[in-house]
Scaffold this active site. Structure first.
Site, PDB file in Angstrom:
ATOM      1  CB  VAL A   1      -2.288  -7.257   0.317  1.00 36.59           C
ATOM      2  CG1 VAL A   1      -1.020  -6.498  -0.011  1.00 36.59           C
ATOM      3  CG2 VAL A   1      -3.425  -6.328   0.726  1.00 36.59           C
ATOM      4  CE1 TYR A  45      -9.608   1.224   7.947  1.00 41.11           C
ATOM      5  CE2 TYR A  45     -10.219   2.334   9.984  1.00 41.11           C
ATOM      6  CZ  TYR A  45      -9.292   2.073   8.995  1.00 41.11           C
ATOM      7  OH  TYR A  45      -8.051   2.658   9.067  1.00 41.11           O
ATOM      8  CB  SER A  77      -6.797   2.405  12.446  1.00 46.98           C
ATOM      9  OG  SER A  77      -7.523   3.611  12.596  1.00 46.98           O
ATOM     10  N   GLY A 106       0.824  -1.204   0.000  1.00 47.62           N
ATOM     11  CA  GLY A 106       0.000   0.000   0.000  1.00 47.62           C
ATOM     12  C   GLY A 106       0.855   1.248   0.000  1.00 47.62           C
ATOM     13  CE  LYS A 119      -6.788  -0.714   9.065  1.00 46.76           C
ATOM     14  NZ  LYS A 119      -5.441  -0.865   8.502  1.00 46.76           N
ATOM     15  CG  ASN A 172       0.529   1.279   4.894  1.00 46.20           C
ATOM     16  OD1 ASN A 172       0.209   1.978   5.859  1.00 46.20           O
ATOM     17  ND2 ASN A 172       0.264   1.635   3.641  1.00 46.20           N
ATOM     18  NE  ARG A 209      -4.566   6.538  -2.390  1.00 47.43           N
ATOM     19  CZ  ARG A 209      -5.778   6.986  -2.675  1.00 47.43           C
ATOM     20  NH1 ARG A 209      -5.955   7.795  -3.700  1.00 47.43           N
ATOM     21  NH2 ARG A 209      -6.827   6.649  -1.950  1.00 47.43           N
TER      22      ARG A 209
HETATM   23  P1  NAP Z   1      -4.694   5.704   0.929  1.00 45.57           P
HETATM   24  O1  NAP Z   1      -4.155   7.068   0.756  1.00 45.57           O
HETATM   25  O2  NAP Z   1      -6.027   5.383   0.366  1.00 45.57           O
HETATM   26  O3  NAP Z   1      -3.626   4.645   0.421  1.00 45.57           O
HETATM   27  C1  NAP Z   1      -3.908   3.279   0.515  1.00 45.57           C
HETATM   28  C2  NAP Z   1      -2.802   2.482  -0.104  1.00 45.57           C
HETATM   29  O4  NAP Z   1      -3.153   1.082   0.001  1.00 45.57           O
HETATM   30  C3  NAP Z   1      -2.630   2.787  -1.569  1.00 45.57           C
HETATM   31  O5  NAP Z   1      -1.256   2.778  -1.877  1.00 45.57           O
HETATM   32  C4  NAP Z   1      -3.335   1.630  -2.253  1.00 45.57           C
HETATM   33  O6  NAP Z   1      -2.670   1.355  -3.455  1.00 45.57           O
HETATM   34  C5  NAP Z   1      -3.087   0.494  -1.295  1.00 45.57           C
HETATM   35  N1  NAP Z   1      -4.050  -0.600  -1.371  1.00 45.57           N
HETATM   36  C6  NAP Z   1      -5.377  -0.575  -1.101  1.00 45.57           C
HETATM   37  N2  NAP Z   1      -5.908  -1.786  -1.291  1.00 45.57           N
HETATM   38  C7  NAP Z   1      -4.896  -2.598  -1.679  1.00 45.57           C
HETATM   39  C8  NAP Z   1      -4.817  -3.966  -2.025  1.00 45.57           C
HETATM   40  N3  NAP Z   1      -5.896  -4.766  -2.005  1.00 45.57           N
HETATM   41  N4  NAP Z   1      -3.606  -4.482  -2.362  1.00 45.57           N
HETATM   42  C9  NAP Z   1      -2.509  -3.693  -2.400  1.00 45.57           C
HETATM   43  N5  NAP Z   1      -2.522  -2.393  -2.094  1.00 45.57           N
HETATM   44  C10 NAP Z   1      -3.709  -1.857  -1.736  1.00 45.57           C
HETATM   45  O7  NAP Z   1      -4.813   5.323   2.477  1.00 45.57           O
HETATM   46  P2  NAP Z   1      -3.929   5.772   3.726  1.00 45.57           P
HETATM   47  O8  NAP Z   1      -4.677   6.834   4.418  1.00 45.57           O
HETATM   48  O9  NAP Z   1      -2.523   6.003   3.323  1.00 45.57           O
HETATM   49  O10 NAP Z   1      -4.038   4.436   4.604  1.00 45.57           O
HETATM   50  C11 NAP Z   1      -2.964   3.497   4.636  1.00 45.57           C
HETATM   51  C12 NAP Z   1      -3.169   2.583   5.824  1.00 45.57           C
HETATM   52  O11 NAP Z   1      -3.216   3.371   7.010  1.00 45.57           O
HETATM   53  C13 NAP Z   1      -4.467   1.792   5.789  1.00 45.57           C
HETATM   54  O12 NAP Z   1      -4.255   0.509   6.324  1.00 45.57           O
HETATM   55  C14 NAP Z   1      -5.386   2.603   6.687  1.00 45.57           C
HETATM   56  O13 NAP Z   1      -6.392   1.808   7.254  1.00 45.57           O
HETATM   57  C15 NAP Z   1      -4.389   3.075   7.727  1.00 45.57           C
HETATM   58  N6  NAP Z   1      -4.803   4.268   8.457  1.00 45.57           N
HETATM   59  C16 NAP Z   1      -4.922   5.474   7.840  1.00 45.57           C
HETATM   60  C17 NAP Z   1      -5.286   6.593   8.595  1.00 45.57           C
HETATM   61  C18 NAP Z   1      -5.362   7.968   8.010  1.00 45.57           C
HETATM   62  O14 NAP Z   1      -5.754   8.897   8.725  1.00 45.57           O
HETATM   63  N7  NAP Z   1      -5.004   8.197   6.765  1.00 45.57           N
HETATM   64  C19 NAP Z   1      -5.559   6.463   9.955  1.00 45.57           C
HETATM   65  C20 NAP Z   1      -5.453   5.208  10.547  1.00 45.57           C
HETATM   66  C21 NAP Z   1      -5.058   4.123   9.778  1.00 45.57           C
HETATM   67  P3  NAP Z   1      -3.386   1.126  -4.878  1.00 45.57           P
HETATM   68  O15 NAP Z   1      -4.485   2.131  -4.982  1.00 45.57           O
HETATM   69  O16 NAP Z   1      -2.231   1.319  -5.818  1.00 45.57           O
HETATM   70  O17 NAP Z   1      -3.861  -0.287  -4.818  1.00 45.57           O
END
Ligand code: NAP
Length: 258
Positions: free
Chosen positions: A65, A157, A143, A14, A161, A91, A17
């Site tokens: 994944v 979700y 998270s 992941g 987590k 991630n 981005r």
């Molecule tokens: P994001 O900007 O939407 O990025 C998500 C990343 O995961 C992208 O690179 C996407 O790549 C990849 N992805 C999604 N589904 C996938 C799959 N089936 N196989 C491989 N890659 C996959 O999200 P983010 O905010 O960075 O979140 C990243 C992680 O942090 C997640 O686990 C999320 O639950 C956790 N998180 C985020 C926050 C927050 O505030 N942002 C808070 C708590 C936890 P592609 O589109 O190229 O597949």
């Protein structure tokens, strides 16, 4: 002073981005050789170009994944390009909203399949390489939502987590014999493309509920993950670190007024 991780092989899922890209950037900046994983070719190319511009060894692999075969390809590609895996940052995750009363089988399967099953499959596929490393490190991106807090629309979700933490506690015991540690980082609200999709009102509402009065950065998550990958963190396993600007602390909105 921490022992350098320069030259170590790191896989970040992941990482096309968002937080994963931030983790990959911090690891590349520390001299690690990084394989980033995602499904979006254009985003992957942009990320590799950006991170490689600093002279770092970064490449990408398109993989989902939630699919066992794709996770096997992640491990095989890391073996081929990096000669193994020292650090796996599991991630990849998604956070589509669905009220419980309207939640479909597809909604549940998509979120649990990517966030929980995907994390388990990624770790499982990389185990032989992590064991061969002799100092294997796994860091999951969980998270605060689920393990500690809740938010309407995210019951599936939150379950995914919180489930990651249930997984890592037993995994930590099983993997200890191979010298592998497994821990989790629990981000609060971090500025990412995925979070931006939730809208400005959501972000403003969140910032107002955080004692540090701002959302976090992807680099702040990356540095925590990097710490857990160091030799000096080698006695920490089965644990979860909250990185949220204090968001889980206030007992009420009044607690933020002082
Ligand atoms: P994001 O900007 O939407 O990025 C998500 C990343 O995961 C992208 O690179 C996407 O790549 C990849 N992805 C999604 N589904 C996938 C799959 N089936 N196989 C491989 N890659 C996959 O999200 P983010 O905010 O960075 O979140 C990243 C992680 O942090 C997640 O686990 C999320 O639950 C956790 N998180 C985020 C926050 C927050 O505030 N942002 C808070 C708590 C936890 P592609 O589109 O190229 O597949």
């Amino acid at each position: 002073m921490f022992t350098s991780i320069a030259g170590r092989a790191a896989v970040v899922t992941g990482a096309t981005r968002g937080i994963g890209k931030g983790i990959a950037q911090v690891f590349a900046g520390a001299g690690a050789r990084v394989l980033i994983v995602g499904r979006d070719t254009d985003a992957a190319k942009v990320t590799v170009a950006e991170l490689s511009a600093t002279g770092a060894e970064v490449s990408y692999l398109l993989a989902d994944v939630s699919r066992r075969e794709d996770c096997r390809r992640i491990a095989a590609t890391a073996a081929e390009r990096l000669g193994g895996i020292d650090v796996l940052c599991a991630n990849a995750g998604i956070f589509p909203s669905a009220p419980l009363a309207e939640m479909t089988d597809e909604n549940i399967d998509e979120v649990l399949g990517t966030n929980l099953k995907g994390a388990i499959l990624s770790v499982q596929a990389c185990l032989p390489a992590l064991a061969a490393s002799g100092r294997g490190r796994v860091i999951l991106t969980s998270s605060i939502t689920g393990p500690i807090t809740g938010f309407p629309g995210w019951s599936h979700y939150g379950a995914s987590k919180a489930g990651q933490l249930g997984f890592l506690r037993t995994a930590a015991i099983e993997l200890a014999a191979s010298g592998i540690t497994i821990n989790a980082v629990l981000p609060g609200n971090i500025v990412t493309e995925g979070l931006a999709d939730l809208g400005e009102e959501y972000q403003a509402q969140m910032a107002a509920s955080i004692p540090l009065r701002r959302l976090g950065t992807v680099e702040e998550i990356g540095h925590t993950v990097l710490f857990l990958a160091t030799d000096e963190a080698g006695y920490i396993t089965g644990q979860a670190i909250v990185v949220d600007g204090g968001q889980v602390l206030p007992e009420s909105l009044a607690a933020l007024d002082g």
